[in-house]
Scaffold this active site. Structure first.
Site: not given
Ligand code: PEP
Length: 255
Positions: A13, A15, A98, A100, A170, A176, A216
């Protein structure tokens, strides 16, 4: 069904990262690195990168996804992109709900549900994101939060369509932040998601759904996370922006 019968999917992803030129460079570097992958490899990219991403990856094993879509086919929704538009371009995947988008853009379970239905109707494979806030985990309501999201986000969707849907677990506190859920925490919630799907849609459907972990995930922790029986892949943010960091995750899922 045993885990090996489900499709393992490692999806990046991106972003709001990578211009079209940068997207071309990253995908060009990645293509030879993942060409022998024994899992589905997906790059979910900003809308403006879709054309170049589809061109560069044509004939390779990398699939392309968008990061959102609207529920209407067309109309007065300035700035939005419909599932039909994505489907016509040949985009197979779309990330929906998501955290975000929920946090910064007012996304709700109701709108995630509408978007998911539209994506499925257009023939796209939605990657529907669910996950609890840190505060919710601390209050011991993780399962309540996840069950509610699964019920609402997939409301009124047939079992056949649920089988085509990917769920990404998630935990919001792990996205992040560099804080990863332990492999046991990820397994616990992914298994709970499968049990919730079984209650709603039956065992056979629940066993067929690919459930990813995201938060992460990186080359250091992916192997343990992906070894868990209900973790069928990963949704990767930060580590998907560098080919050398994304490739080991694809390799771990291919074992
Ligand atoms: C994401 O954006 O779905 C995500 C899991 O980000 P990160 O791997 O940076 O935590």
């Amino acid at each position: 069904m045993d885990k090996s019968k489900r499709t393992a999917i490692i999806a990046g992803n991106w972003k709001m990262n990578k211009t079209p030129k940068e997207a071309k460079a990253l995908l060009t570097e990645l293509i030879p690195m993942v060409k022998d992958a024994d899992c589905e490899v997906v790059a979910c990219v900003p809308f403006v990168d879709l054309t170049v991403a589809l061109e560069v990856t044509e004939g390779t094993n990398i699939k392309i996804g968008a990061e959102n879509c609207h529920w209407e086919e067309s109309g007065a929704y300035t700035g939005e992109i419909s599932a039909k538009m994505l489907a016509e371009m040949g985009v197979p995947y779309v990330v929906l709900g998501h955290s975000e988008r929920r946090q910064y853009f007012g996304e709700t379970d109701e709108t995630v549900n509408k978007r998911t239905k539209a994506a499925l109707a257009a023939g796209l494979k939605p990657i529907v994101c669910v996950g609890e806030l840190l505060w919710e985990r601390e209050c011991n309501i993780t399962e309540e939060v996840i069950a509610r999201q699964i019920k609402l986000d997939l409301f009124d969707i047939s079992a056949e369509d649920v089988k085509k849907t990917v769920i990404a677990y998630e935990p919001v506190w792990a996205i992040g932040t560099g804080k990863t859920a332990t492999a046991d925490q990820a397994q616990e919630v992914c298994s709970f998601i499968r049990a919730t799907l079984a209650k709603l849609y039956g065992e056979e459907t629940a066993e067929a759904v690919t459930i990813q972990y995201g938060g992460s995930m990186n080359d250091g922790n992916c192997e343990e996370l992906l070894s868990k029986v209900d973790v069928d892949g990963g949704l990767i943010g930060g580590a998907s922006l560098v080919a050398a960091k994304f490739q080991p995750i694809v390799a771990a899922a291919s074992k």
